[in-house]
Design an enzyme around this catalytic site. Structure first.
Site, PDB file in Angstrom:
ATOM      1  N   GLU A 270       0.842  -1.206   0.000  1.00 54.24           N
ATOM      2  CA  GLU A 270       0.000   0.000   0.000  1.00 54.24           C
ATOM      3  C   GLU A 270       0.875   1.254   0.000  1.00 54.24           C
ATOM      4  O   GLU A 270       0.507   2.275  -0.587  1.00 54.24           O
ATOM      5  CB  GLU A 270      -0.948  -0.001   1.209  1.00 54.24           C
ATOM      6  CG  GLU A 270      -1.896  -1.214   1.287  1.00 54.24           C
ATOM      7  CD  GLU A 270      -2.689  -1.484   0.020  1.00 54.24           C
ATOM      8  OE1 GLU A 270      -2.951  -0.524  -0.739  1.00 54.24           O
ATOM      9  OE2 GLU A 270      -3.027  -2.656  -0.232  1.00 54.24           O
ATOM     10  N   HIS A 273       1.590   2.081  -3.550  1.00 53.41           N
ATOM     11  CA  HIS A 273       0.457   2.805  -4.160  1.00 53.41           C
ATOM     12  C   HIS A 273       0.495   4.271  -3.716  1.00 53.41           C
ATOM     13  O   HIS A 273       0.246   5.186  -4.506  1.00 53.41           O
ATOM     14  CB  HIS A 273      -0.875   2.207  -3.684  1.00 53.41           C
ATOM     15  CG  HIS A 273      -1.280   0.932  -4.379  1.00 53.41           C
ATOM     16  ND1 HIS A 273      -1.396   0.837  -5.747  1.00 53.41           N
ATOM     17  CD2 HIS A 273      -1.624  -0.293  -3.889  1.00 53.41           C
ATOM     18  CE1 HIS A 273      -1.809  -0.405  -6.068  1.00 53.41           C
ATOM     19  NE2 HIS A 273      -1.932  -1.107  -4.960  1.00 53.41           N
ATOM     20  N   GLU A 299      -0.785  -0.946  -9.804  1.00 52.30           N
ATOM     21  CA  GLU A 299      -0.375  -2.214  -9.197  1.00 52.30           C
ATOM     22  C   GLU A 299       1.119  -2.455  -9.428  1.00 52.30           C
ATOM     23  O   GLU A 299       1.778  -3.099  -8.623  1.00 52.30           O
ATOM     24  CB  GLU A 299      -1.195  -3.313  -9.860  1.00 52.30           C
ATOM     25  CG  GLU A 299      -1.918  -4.344  -9.033  1.00 52.30           C
ATOM     26  CD  GLU A 299      -2.128  -4.164  -7.558  1.00 52.30           C
ATOM     27  OE1 GLU A 299      -2.782  -3.198  -7.134  1.00 52.30           O
ATOM     28  OE2 GLU A 299      -1.674  -5.020  -6.788  1.00 52.30           O
TER      29      GLU A 299
HETATM   30 CO    CO Z   1      -2.704  -3.139  -4.816  1.00 53.74          CO
END
Ligand code: CO
Length: 504
Positions: A270, A273, A299
């Site tokens: 995360e 991201h 991703e």
């Molecule tokens: Co992801």
């Protein structure tokens, strides 16, 4: 720019800003619901979300916005726009056309159905009752087919769904990409299974206290260059990242006391991201371009940090001592043992628990099934048998029941067809970006080995993050690596990694 065009542009920008503000408000409400909002307020909260979403939909499909777009697209006006405004017009037009093609009544019915279907799926998964879920899934498929017809069929029907998550991606391209991947990964997985050098994982089966796990997760986020002035780490049942604006990108994780790396890798994922969203250029703030360019590219950033960096040998050469320090007496193994123990490959039934290699086979199975549904006319009743056959063929195992098979993922119940390929595309993009980074960034792996991760973050910010949605996925990959997406980078990366670990 003429005064008239200037006025149109500023009205258009205001409307986009308004849409973005709704998105931000809804983002905060969802974040709050998933990170500990009081239970008694949830029903009222859901209604508020419904009302705000409907309002946002009204603004994004208003005839006024349509007129502003047409005016800006006119010859003369378009040429005067900046690069950012041109892209904003193109992107807004695409979304606008998609939305206005669906009659509001049909959309409303679908939203209700999708929410019922998701509830039914949860129940069905718990009770291993595919038959109870099947009629809902059939309906979701039928609505999705109506949408495909309304949006307009591309090369194939399934292409329309792929384009929602990975703009420009087609079945023709993916057949080639996934075909090549499958043909090379299946034998690699077989060679790994046959290796006599299986890593020891017994030392991982212990209880690891949550406070120390949390402290280590925060430490690693800091090392990655996650900006805590522009974000925070919380807990939720399913880890997620939410980018409200570049100055507020929040992430969550989940601590498991029987697993010392689960929360850590979730946090790094995360965090990847989040680094993307924290580093988008300020010029894109308050526009709908201020986000990742596609699900696959997003991703790729989470998986680059989680897998390529976080599961690498140099990373643990630097950080294993730090982890040991936080669990005194518990991790009395060598770096090599720890590294190998955290990089085992094993065919398994559950996608989200799969290793870096077999994960891609889980995705290829779902891709082939989605193609069968939308291009081949497969019905919900056909899916359990298809699923089990494919698991047997690609992974050599078949689920003992539907709960561990076709019912394991939420995606289809809510109509998110076309989403699964993003995960594997992320792995492929990540490997291709890493190859370029290794060549361009002097001594990349010695930087990782020293814990000097900021030059890596800065490289990604400069080449990928800052552009947000300003470049399409294919433009971005070409600009960064000089080549279109090529699955061979992932195959080479996995082959090299596991040849070392399993001494193939
Ligand atoms: Co992801």
């Amino acid at each position: 720019m003429s005064e008239a065009n200037g006025t149109v542009l500023s009205q258009f920008r205001d409307t986009v800003h308004k849409i973005k503000s709704y998105e931000e408000a809804l983002g905060v409400l969802y974040w709050d619901l998933r990170t500990g909002a009081p239970r008694n307020g949830m029903d009222t909260r859901s209604e508020s979300i419904g009302i705000l979403s409907a309002d946002m939909f009204k603004v994004s499909t208003s005839p006024e916005l349509g007129e502003l777009l047409s005016a800006l697209e006119e010859k003369g006006a378009y040429e005067e726009l900046s690069e950012i405004d041109r892209r904003l017009v193109t992107e807004t037009r695409k979304e606008y056309d998609r939305s206005v093609k669906i009659p509001p009544k049909l959309y409303q019915e679908y939203v209700v159905l999708a929410s019922q279907s998701e509830n039914k799926w949860e129940e069905a998964k718990e009770n291993n009752d595919y038959a109870g879920f099947q009629p809902y899934l059939d309906k979701v498929i039928s609505y999705t087919n109506q949408f495909i017809d309304l949006w307009g069929v591309k090369e194939t029907r399934y292409d329309v769904l792929l384009d929602q998550y990975e703009p420009g991606m087609t079945v023709t391209q993916l057949d080639g990409i996934f075909g090549g991947l499958r043909d090379q990964l299946v034998p690699l997985a077989a060679a790994i299974a046959a290796s006599p050098h299986q890593p020891d994982t017994s030392f991982l089966r212990q209880t690891f206290g949550k406070p120390a796990q949390k402290e280590f997760s925060l430490f690693i986020l800091q090392q990655m260059g996650y900006n805590f002035e522009a974000g925070r780490l919380d807990e939720s049942a399913h880890p997620f990242a939410t980018g409200l604006n570049p100055g507020d990108v929040r992430i969550t994780t989940r601590y498991l006391e029987n697993d010392v790396t689960s929360a850590l890798f979730g946090t790094i994922h995360e965090g990847g991201h989040a680094l993307y969203e924290q580093n988008i250029m300020p010029e894109l703030t308050n526009t709908t371009l201020c986000t990742g360019t596609s699900m696959g590219i997003h991703e790729s950033q989470s998986r680059f940090w989680e897998n390529v960096i976080g599961r690498s040998r140099p990373f643990w050469e630097r950080y294993f001592g730090e982890l040991q320090k936080r669990f005194p007496g518990q991790l009395d193994v060598s770096v090599d043992q720890f590294y190998r123990g955290n990089n085992t490959v094993q065919p398994s039934l559950i996608r989200i628990e799969a290793d870096e290699l077999t994960y891609n086979l889980h995705i290829i199975i779902r891709y082939e099934m989605e193609k069968l549904i939308f291009n081949g006319g497969a019905k919900a009743s056909d899916l359990p048998a298809l699923w089990n056959d494919k698991y047997k063929e690609y992974l050599g195992i078949a689920p003992p029941n539907d709960a561990e098979g076709v019912l394991q993922d939420v995606h289809w119940s809510g109509g998110a067809f076309g989403y699964f390929p993003s995960y594997s595309l992320g792995n492929m993009y990540a490997a291709q970006f890493a190859d370029t980074m290794e060549r361009e960034l002097n001594g990349m792996w010695s930087l990782v080995g020293k814990g000097d991760l900021h030059p890596i973050k800065d490289w990604l910010a400069e080449r990928i993050y800052k552009y947000g949605k300003l470049r399409t996925p294919s433009e971005l990959v070409l600009a960064v690596t000089g080549k279109p997406l090529d699955p061979q980078y992932l195959v080479d990366y996995l082959t090299k990694k596991y040849t070392d670990i399993y001494k193939l």
